[in-house]
Design an enzyme around this catalytic site. Structure first.
Site, mmCIF file in Angstrom:
data_model
loop_
_atom_site.group_PDB
_atom_site.id
_atom_site.type_symbol
_atom_site.label_atom_id
_atom_site.label_comp_id
_atom_site.label_asym_id
_atom_site.label_seq_id
_atom_site.Cartn_x
_atom_site.Cartn_y
_atom_site.Cartn_z
ATOM 1 N N HIS A 74 39.787 0.815 23.041
ATOM 2 C CA HIS A 74 39.341 1.636 24.185
ATOM 3 C C HIS A 74 40.081 2.968 24.262
ATOM 4 O O HIS A 74 39.614 3.906 24.896
ATOM 5 C CB HIS A 74 39.509 0.861 25.504
ATOM 6 C CG HIS A 74 38.412 -0.116 25.754
ATOM 7 N ND1 HIS A 74 37.302 0.176 26.512
ATOM 8 C CD2 HIS A 74 38.232 -1.379 25.315
ATOM 9 C CE1 HIS A 74 36.485 -0.870 26.537
ATOM 10 N NE2 HIS A 74 37.039 -1.832 25.816
ATOM 11 N N ASP A 118 39.272 -5.700 21.655
ATOM 12 C CA ASP A 118 39.790 -4.359 21.980
ATOM 13 C C ASP A 118 41.065 -4.045 21.199
ATOM 14 O O ASP A 118 42.165 -3.971 21.766
ATOM 15 C CB ASP A 118 40.044 -4.255 23.495
ATOM 16 C CG ASP A 118 40.387 -2.822 23.908
ATOM 17 O OD1 ASP A 118 40.931 -2.650 25.032
ATOM 18 O OD2 ASP A 118 40.147 -1.894 23.110
ATOM 19 N N SER A 172 47.694 0.943 28.050
ATOM 20 C CA SER A 172 46.776 0.278 27.096
ATOM 21 C C SER A 172 47.278 0.447 25.672
ATOM 22 O O SER A 172 47.789 1.504 25.303
ATOM 23 C CB SER A 172 45.376 0.889 27.202
ATOM 24 O OG SER A 172 44.836 0.636 28.489
#
Ligand SMILES: NCc1cccc(Nc2n[nH]c3ncnc(Nc4cccc(O)c4)c23)c1
Length: 232
Positions: free
Chosen positions: A41, A89, A183
């Site tokens: 992402h 992801d 992230s």
């Protein structure tokens, strides 16, 4: 990182900052001399630009010994990753050259046995992500300890309502949590990377939305095959 504290400098020598034009975008970590693992992402709002990877850093801006910005030869998102959900992801980044390993730059082992981390295990997560709800971005690496919560609790309809697959895991997000910019960083349990931070619902610090991580063990074959295929 919300509700955490400044990390001790260079005690997490595997931490990587994925940057565009000198700006921290996402976390990541060194899994081999020429390879960084992060989240797919993280490439969403980069319109095809390639990251640079900062290794050996504590401060994002101050000069530090062994701090070095590496160019990326290849960015390989997991083939199953997509913008509509958190599945698969993961992002592998091959550095232009092998990282120079030293006291401030080290590889972090990742879990290869596909078995859930027990609920209530206290793990650590670090990053240069926002440290306040107003979105304050820190200059220094922050960290926080978080307990793992069971997939059943995390999948409760009042939490992530059955979206957490067996390839994901969760930690409690009451007050202390991951947030924007974290992230791609590793969830470290007993010195081993068990998961990779994924944004999920993007909510931070709300106990109703536990933090979500992509578990690494289910992806060992993919990671090993990508590193082997691009070797040399
Ligand atoms: N805790 C899960 C988690 C892990 C990693 C990233 C994220 N959040 C986010 N990932 N990307 C984002 N773009 C904009 N806003 C975001 N969250 C946000 C920002 C300010 C205040 C607040 O309460 C939440 C995020 C959330």
């Amino acid at each position: 990182i919300l509700g955490g504290y400044e990390a001790k400098p260079h005690l997490r020598p595997y931490m990587a900052s994925l940057q565009l034009d000198g700006q921290h975008i996402c976390g990541g970590f060194l899994i081999a001399e020429q390879w960084v693992l992060s989240a797919a992402h993280c490439t969403e709002e980069t319109d095809g630009k390639v990251f640079q990877v900062l290794l050996g850093a504590h401060s994002l801006t101050e000069p530090e010994p062994h701090k070095r910005l590496y160019r990326v030869r290849a960015q390989i998102p997991h083939p199953g990753s997509n913008i509509h959900n958190n599945k698969d992801d993961l992002l592998l980044l091959q550095l232009e050259e092998k990282a120079e390993l030293n006291a401030h730059v080290q590889v972090l082992p990742f879990q290869r046995e596909d078995r859930d981390v027990a609920a209530d295990t206290v793990c650590e997560v670090a990053g240069w992500g926002t440290i306040s709800h107003s979105g304050h971005r820190p200059d220094k690496l922050y960290q926080v300890e978080r307990p793992v919560i069971s997939r059943d609790v995390c999948n409760h309809r009042t939490r992530h309502d059955r979206t957490i697959t067996e390839k994901m895991m969760c930690t409690d997000s009451r007050r202390k949590d991951t947030c924007k910019g974290d992230s791609g960083g590793p969830l470290v349990c007993n010195g081993v990377a068990e998961g990779v931070v994924t944004a999920g619902s993007r909510v931070c610090g709300n106990y109703k939305k536990p933090a979500i991580y992509t578990r690494i063990a289910p992806y060992v074959a993919w990671i090993d095959s990508v590193m082997a295929s691009a070797a040399g």
